[in-house]
Design a protein around this motif. Structure first.
Motif, PDB file in Angstrom:
ATOM      1  N   GLY A   1       1.412  26.077 -32.399  1.00 46.85           N
ATOM      2  CA  GLY A   1       0.878  24.942 -32.304  1.00 46.85           C
ATOM      3  C   GLY A   1       2.408  23.607 -32.638  1.00 46.85           C
ATOM      4  O   GLY A   1       3.374  23.836 -32.351  1.00 46.85           O
ATOM      5  N   ARG A   2       1.462  22.065 -33.919  1.00 45.01           N
ATOM      6  CA  ARG A   2       3.103  21.341 -33.485  1.00 45.01           C
ATOM      7  C   ARG A   2       4.202  21.834 -34.348  1.00 45.01           C
ATOM      8  O   ARG A   2       3.651  21.997 -36.085  1.00 45.01           O
TER       9      ARG A   2
ATOM     10  N   GLU B   1      -0.455  13.169 -25.551  1.00 44.40           N
ATOM     11  CA  GLU B   1      -0.899  13.579 -26.726  1.00 44.40           C
ATOM     12  C   GLU B   1      -0.056  15.272 -26.711  1.00 44.40           C
ATOM     13  O   GLU B   1       0.069  15.479 -24.820  1.00 44.40           O
TER      14      GLU B   1
ATOM     15  N   ALA C   1       2.200  20.094 -24.408  1.00 47.14           N
ATOM     16  CA  ALA C   1       2.080  21.901 -24.491  1.00 47.14           C
ATOM     17  C   ALA C   1       1.631  22.867 -23.100  1.00 47.14           C
ATOM     18  O   ALA C   1       2.598  23.499 -22.865  1.00 47.14           O
ATOM     19  N   LEU C   2       0.705  21.813 -22.858  1.00 49.54           N
ATOM     20  CA  LEU C   2       0.179  22.508 -21.556  1.00 49.54           C
ATOM     21  C   LEU C   2       1.103  22.146 -19.750  1.00 49.54           C
ATOM     22  O   LEU C   2       0.850  22.652 -19.941  1.00 49.54           O
TER      23      LEU C   2
ATOM     24  N   ARG D   1      -0.606  18.123 -27.418  1.00 47.70           N
ATOM     25  CA  ARG D   1      -2.071  19.853 -26.576  1.00 47.70           C
ATOM     26  C   ARG D   1      -1.666  19.076 -25.272  1.00 47.70           C
ATOM     27  O   ARG D   1      -0.712  20.318 -24.565  1.00 47.70           O
ATOM     28  N   ASP D   2      -1.630  18.117 -24.272  1.00 51.60           N
ATOM     29  CA  ASP D   2      -1.060  18.082 -23.287  1.00 51.60           C
ATOM     30  C   ASP D   2       0.625  18.364 -22.999  1.00 51.60           C
ATOM     31  O   ASP D   2       0.854  18.640 -21.567  1.00 51.60           O
TER      32      ASP D   2
END
Length: 464
Positions: free
Chosen positions: A236-237, A68, A73-74, A70-71
C-alpha cells in the motif's frame, strides 16, 4: 435591390466575445482506465526505448501525476511486469506478426507488450485489456493506423497466448543471455536457474525498525525475519502506514540491512558511510549510537538523505564528496563502503536492470570499486573495521574484488562472518567467511514472503 441611400448590412458569423473565434467543442472524456494504461506505456517506453531507469521515470511520471495512488500503483505494476517478463511476452507476440512492424511506430510495441502482460500475467479482463490498448493506439499519432492490428493481435493472445507459453523455460527466457551465462559460470546451472526464477517474482516490502520489531510487525501486519527486519504481507502507500510519520522505521531490504550490522557495536564510535544515499545504512548506524559521517557525490541524493534523517529523527554529518578521493585528514573507527555496482542482485525490485545493464559495464564499475576500496582503507584507524559490500551477483564486484584488495594491501586481514551473526544463515556464507545472499534465499511457505536481494559483503580489519 435596396432602396437608394440605404446601406447593405452583411451578415457576419457569430463570434465569441473573448477571442472572436467560434468555440471549440469540449474534448470527449477519456475512457475509464485509459489514463493508467497510457502512464504505464510511457514508463515502458522510457526504459526500453529511451534507456532511462524505472525509478527515474517513475519520479517524473507519477509524482506529479493526477492519477490516484491506486492507479499509480497499477501503472507501475503493468510496467514492471513487462520489464520482468519481456522475454515471454515477445515470445508470444512475435510469431503472431505476419511482417515486421515499421520503424516509425510510436509506442505501438510498448502498447502491445502492456496489453499482453495484462492478459497473461495480471488477470485483466480481456475486454478491458484489448479495448483500452486499441484506444491507446488511436491516441498515439504515429501508431493510430495500427488499431486494427492491435485488436487482432491481442484477441489472438487472449485465445492462444497461455498455450504458447506452455513448456517454455520462463526463468531463462526473461534473462539476457550474457547475464544468464555469467550466473551459470559463477554458481553452476542449478543455482543459476534458481536465481533466474527468483528474480521474476515481485519483492516483498521489508522495513528496518529502530526497536521492538515484534510490536511493529503486529502493527504493520507483517512478520519478523530471522535477521530482525520486518517483512510486510502487503504494502500500500508507504507514507500511510503506522509509524511512518513518527519515524519508527524505514524501507530497506533484509539483505541490505546486514552489512551495517557486521560492524558490531558502534555506539559512541566514529563511522563513515561512503556512498551513503538514500541513507538506510546511515540510519542503522545512527540509530545504533554511532557518530556517523555520510558521504555521497550527489547533492540531490544528499538532499533526500537529509529528508529521511529528519523524518527518522536521527543525526549524521553529511559530506558531498567523491568516495574515491575524499581525504578528511583523519581516520575513523569503522568504514562502510556500499560501492556502486551493476545491482544485478536487486532485479526483483528493479526489473529495468535486465534491459539497461550491459556486460561491458562491469569493467568500469570494478575499476571504480577498486579505487573506492583503496581510499576507504586509508580512512580506517589501526585495528578498525572496513566492511565492503555490493548488491551485485557478479564475482568481479564481490569476492574477486576483495581478493585483489588483500593481495595489494597486506595491512588488512579478513574477519570471517559467522553463521548466526545478525541472523545470518550458514547457506549465506562463502568458505572464506564472506556474505553471499542470493535472491532465492530466505524461503517461506508463502511465496509472496520469500526471497531477498542478492548481496555480497566482506569484513576486514586494519592490522594494529
Amino acid at each position: 435591390m435596396p432602396p437608394p441611400g440605404e446601406k447593405v448590412r452583411r451578415k457576419t458569423p457569430h463570434r465569441t466575445p473573448q477571442h472572436g473565434k467560434p468555440r471549440k467543442p469540449e474534448p470527449a472524456p477519456l475512457p475509464p482506465g485509459l489514463a493508467v494504461r497510457e502512464a504505464a506505456v510511457r514508463l515502458i517506453a522510457a526504459v526500453l526505448i529511451e534507456h532511462h531507469s524505472l525509478d527515474e521515470v517513475l519520479a517524473k511520471e507519477l509524482t506529479s501525476s493526477p492519477l490516484e495512488p491506486r492507479d499509480r500503483a497499477l501503472a507501475r505494476l503493468i510496467a514492471a511486469t513487462v520489464l520482468r517478463r519481456r522475454g515471454e511476452l515477445e515470445a508470444v507476440l512475435t510469431p503472431f506478426l505476419e511482417k515486421p512492424l515499421p520503424a516509425r511506430q510510436g509506442n505501438l510495441w510498448p502498447i502491445l507488450l502492456a496489453g499482453t502482460a495484462q492478459l497473461l500475467f495480471l488477470d485483466t479482463p480481456p475486454h478491458a485489456a484489448v479495448g483500452l490498448a486499441v484506444e491507446q493506439t488511436r491516441h498515439d499519432r504515429r501508431a493510430r493506423n495500427f488499431d486494427r492490428l492491435v485488436n487482432a493481435l491481442l484477441r489472438r493472445v487472449t485465445r492462444e497466448g497461455a498455450a504458447a507459453l506452455e513448456g517454455v523455460d520462463a526463468a531463462k527466457l526473461n534473462i539476457p543471455a550474457w547475464l544468464y551465462a555469467r550466473w551459470e559460470r559463477a554458481y553452476g546451472p542449478e543455482t543459476a536457474h534458481r536465481i533466474a526464477q527468483a528474480v521474476l517474482a515481485e519483492a516483498a516490502l521489508d522495513v528496518t525498525v529502530k526497536s521492538e520489531p515484534e510490536l511493529w510487525a503486529e502493527r504493520l501486519g507483517g512478520i519478523v525475519l530471522p535477521t530482525g527486519s520486518v517483512r510486510l504481507h502487503s504494502s500500500g502507500r508507504i507514507d500511510a502506514l503506522p509509524g511512518f510519520e513518527e519515524g519508527a522505521w524505514w524501507v530497506q531490504d533484509a539483505a541490505a540491512a546486514l552489512p551495517a550490522r557486521l560492524l558490531g557495536d558502534v555506539a559512541g564510535r566514529t563511522v563513515v558511510d561512503m556512498c551513503a544515499a538514500p541513507g538506510g545504512k546511515t540510519a542503522e548506524l545512527a540509530a545504533a549510537g554511532a557518530k556517523v559521517t555520510a558521504l555521497d557525490l550527489s547533492a540531490a541524493r544528499l538532499g533526500r538523505l537529509t529528508q529521511n534523517l529528519a523524518r527518522l529523527k536521527l543525526e549524521a554529518t553529511l559530506v558531498e564528496a567523491d568516495a574515491a578521493a575524499w581525504n578528511p585528514g583523519h581516520t575513523f573507527d569503522a568504514v562502510l563502503l556500499d560501492a556502486p555496482c551493476t545491482a544485478t542482485g536487486t532485479i526483483r525490485r528493479h526489473p529495468d536492470i535486465l534491459h539497461l545493464k550491459r556486460e561491458g559495464d562491469l569493467v568500469a564499475l570494478a575499476e571504480l570499486q577498486s579505487r573506492m576500496l583503496d581510499n576507504a582503507a586509508n580512512l580506517v584507524a589501526p585495528a578498525g573495521l572496513l566492511v565492503y559490500c555490493t548488491c551485485s551477483l557478479e564475482p568481479e564486484e564481490g569476492a574477486e574484488q576483495i581478493a585483489r584488495f588483500l593481495a595489494r594491501n597486506d595491512g588488512f586481514e579478513r574477519v570471517a562472518i559467522e553463521a548466526g551473526e545478525s541472523g545470518i544463515s550458514p547457506d549465506w556464507l562463502t568458505q572464506a567467511g564472506e556474505l553471499r545472499t542470493l535472491p532465492f534465499h530466505l524461503q517461506s511457505d508463502q511465496p509472496q514472503l520469500s526471497g531477498m536481494d542478492g548481496f555480497f559483503a566482506a569484513r576486514l580489519r586494519r592490522r594494529g
